[in-house]
Design a protein around this motif. Structure first.
Motif, short mmCIF file in Angstrom:
data_model
loop_
_atom_site.label_atom_id
_atom_site.label_comp_id
_atom_site.label_asym_id
_atom_site.label_seq_id
_atom_site.Cartn_x
_atom_site.Cartn_y
_atom_site.Cartn_z
N VAL A 66 -0.12 -2.01 -1.75
CA VAL A 66 -0.87 -3.20 -2.40
C VAL A 66 -1.63 -3.86 -1.32
O VAL A 66 -2.79 -4.36 -1.42
CB VAL A 66 -0.12 -4.62 -2.59
CG1 VAL A 66 1.01 -4.32 -3.67
CG2 VAL A 66 1.01 -4.70 -1.38
N GLU A 67 -1.78 -3.24 -0.22
CA GLU A 67 -2.83 -3.30 0.97
C GLU A 67 -3.11 -2.15 1.69
O GLU A 67 -2.27 -1.17 2.10
CB GLU A 67 -2.18 -4.39 2.29
CG GLU A 67 -2.02 -5.88 1.39
CD GLU A 67 -1.64 -6.82 2.57
OE1 GLU A 67 -1.77 -6.40 3.85
OE2 GLU A 67 -1.17 -7.83 2.25
N ASN A 97 -8.03 -3.97 -13.89
CA ASN A 97 -7.45 -2.98 -13.26
C ASN A 97 -8.18 -1.82 -12.94
O ASN A 97 -7.90 -0.71 -12.62
CB ASN A 97 -6.26 -2.46 -13.83
CG ASN A 97 -6.51 -1.81 -15.29
OD1 ASN A 97 -7.97 -1.80 -15.86
ND2 ASN A 97 -5.60 -1.40 -16.30
N SER A 128 -12.71 -4.34 -3.81
CA SER A 128 -11.69 -5.23 -3.19
C SER A 128 -11.51 -6.40 -4.16
O SER A 128 -10.83 -7.24 -3.80
CB SER A 128 -12.48 -5.85 -1.99
OG SER A 128 -13.85 -6.49 -2.42
N GLU A 129 -12.34 -6.81 -5.22
CA GLU A 129 -11.93 -7.73 -6.09
C GLU A 129 -10.71 -7.46 -7.04
O GLU A 129 -10.22 -8.57 -7.59
CB GLU A 129 -13.19 -7.93 -7.11
CG GLU A 129 -14.44 -8.35 -6.37
CD GLU A 129 -15.68 -8.37 -7.60
OE1 GLU A 129 -15.33 -8.14 -8.48
OE2 GLU A 129 -16.86 -8.31 -7.14
N ASP A 157 -6.98 -6.94 -7.72
CA ASP A 157 -5.51 -7.28 -7.00
C ASP A 157 -4.57 -5.90 -7.47
O ASP A 157 -4.16 -5.90 -8.54
CB ASP A 157 -4.93 -8.54 -7.71
CG ASP A 157 -3.66 -8.74 -6.95
OD1 ASP A 157 -2.78 -8.04 -6.53
OD2 ASP A 157 -3.52 -10.05 -7.11
N ARG A 158 -4.14 -5.08 -6.58
CA ARG A 158 -3.40 -3.98 -6.78
C ARG A 158 -2.11 -4.37 -7.20
O ARG A 158 -1.32 -3.74 -7.69
CB ARG A 158 -3.34 -3.35 -5.37
CG ARG A 158 -4.80 -2.53 -5.09
CD ARG A 158 -4.51 -1.92 -3.51
NE ARG A 158 -3.83 -0.84 -3.75
CZ ARG A 158 -4.13 0.56 -3.81
NH1 ARG A 158 -5.60 0.49 -3.79
NH2 ARG A 158 -3.42 1.57 -4.01
N LYS A 159 -1.54 -5.84 -6.78
CA LYS A 159 -0.35 -6.09 -7.66
C LYS A 159 -0.44 -6.12 -8.84
O LYS A 159 0.74 -5.76 -9.74
CB LYS A 159 0.04 -7.42 -6.86
CG LYS A 159 0.79 -7.43 -5.45
CD LYS A 159 1.42 -8.40 -4.82
CE LYS A 159 0.14 -9.63 -4.99
NZ LYS A 159 -0.70 -9.50 -3.87
N GLU A 160 -1.36 -6.84 -9.49
CA GLU A 160 -1.61 -6.96 -10.76
C GLU A 160 -1.89 -5.69 -11.64
O GLU A 160 -1.34 -5.50 -12.73
CB GLU A 160 -3.02 -7.89 -11.08
CG GLU A 160 -2.68 -9.26 -10.63
CD GLU A 160 -1.61 -10.06 -11.40
OE1 GLU A 160 -1.43 -9.75 -12.73
OE2 GLU A 160 -1.28 -11.08 -10.97
#
Length: 355
Positions: free
Chosen positions: A173-174, A295, A313-314, A316-319
């Motif tokens: 996620v980061e 996504n 960067s916009e 959200d990898r969790k989403e």
């Protein structure tokens, strides 16, 4: 799971003969077949798979005697292998991921048949098969609405997205700001490897290229890919599942600058399972898989792709991962196929009662 009211099914599943199930490297359809066969068997259904003799599955396997399947004789022999078993034993349903022609001898029979298309459908063949088939005994699925919508005017057809085993893909996620872009797929012009390189060059990003060089496209690699390889743009060759997970999860985004109408693109689902956004051209099923701004991004030109690379960067990898679980998990895919199996079998029973 099967119950008294829903007893286990006897299901025959056919795959193309060329690649074992599951594949080691390239073989998207074979991965889907393996997921389905494994899940159905674990749920207690009796599955018989017709596939390459080197396949390793938990179900009963009937290997083709001609694993190339290229010549007319090979195709006839493989058709015979499938039909002599299916016609001599009582199956509840036949599910084909192989050639529609392999079903020809059983088309006039009442046994429920489901033909799944992972490639562009040949509508002339579909219309002929529907005419030959026992009324409403042949249904179809496509791996996307892009595929299924082409079939719907001619026969019952439904979209079931391909899937991946989510527990095989560990999301990151980061990532550091200098995380690379990735291109993963067959190295050939329609996949757009050369476009991915140009997009990376224009943004100053590093790019990792992975995948097999398609037969007949060595010149393409030598002329349009190899001259650009350096410390920032690297080619790592084909990757197995473990390597794929590491590569995708550590990449800022997957580039899909396709120059053809991709029927689905399992690599997109694999990337999303890693939390990695997809930036793809608006062709084929890409607009179904990629939710623009959520996504990944959908674009049509290199200029647009480079613009969206700067906006990674916009996302959200969790989403991204959560969306993949909801839409592209193997559990979702298997439950959808089981629903169609039940509908097709029940439709056959109701038709027989009326006749």
């Amino acid at each position: 799971m099967p119950t008294k009211s829903n007893p286990p099914l006897r299901i025959a599943i056919t795959a193309d003969p060329q690649i074992p199930v599951p594949p080691v490297f390239y073989g998207g359809i074979e991965r889907i077949v393996h997921l389905l066969v494994t899940a159905l068997s674990k749920q207690g259904h009796e599955v018989t798979l017709f596939a390459h003799p080197d396949s390793k599955v938990c179900s009963k396997l009937i290997g083709y005697s001609n694993a190339t399947g290229n010549s007319t004789i090979d195709q006839l022999q493989n058709t015979w292998t499938i039909n002599k078993t299916i016609l001599s034993k009582k199956f509840d349903l036949v599910h084909s991921f192989g050639k529609l022609s392999h079903l020809l001898p059983m088309l006039p029979l009442s046994i429920p048949k489901l033909m799944s298309y992972q490639r562009e459908p040949t509508l002339v063949q579909i219309k002929k098969a529907v005419r030959i088939s026992r009324k409403d005994s042949l249904w179809f699925t496509g791996c996307s609405n892009y595929i299924a919508d082409q079939i719907k005017p001619h026969a019952p057809a439904y979209a079931i997205y391909n899937a991946v085993e989510m527990n095989k893909y560990i999301p990151q996620v980061e990532l550091p700001a200098n995380a690379p872009l990735v291109f993963l797929g067959r190295i050939e012009p329609i996949k757009g490897t050369h476009i991915a390189i140009q997009a990376a060059l224009k943004t100053g990003k590093t790019l990792v290229i992975a995948g097999n060089i398609s037969p007949g496209h060595q010149d393409y690699f030598d002329q349009q890919i190899k001259p650009f390889l350096n410390a920032a743009i690297t080619y790592v060759g084909p990757v197995n599942d473990h390597q794929k997970n590491e590569l995708l999860s550590q990449s800022a985004a997957l580039l899909m600058p396709i120059e053809w109408d991709e029927p689905f693109g399992i690599v997109m689902a694999e990337a999303l399972a890693c939390g990695t956004p997809v930036i793809g051209f608006k062709r084929g099923a890409v607009p179904e898989i990629v939710k623009h701004g959520l996504n990944g991004f959908i674009c049509s030109t290199i200029a647009e792709m480079t613009h969206f690379i700067h906006r990674i960067s916009e996302i959200d990898r969790k989403e991204v991962r959560m969306d993949a679980v909801l839409r592209f998990s193997s559990e979702v895919m298997v439950s959808q196929y089981l629903k169609i199996y039940a509908d097709l079998i029940n439709y056959k029973r109701s038709t027989l009662l009326k006749s």
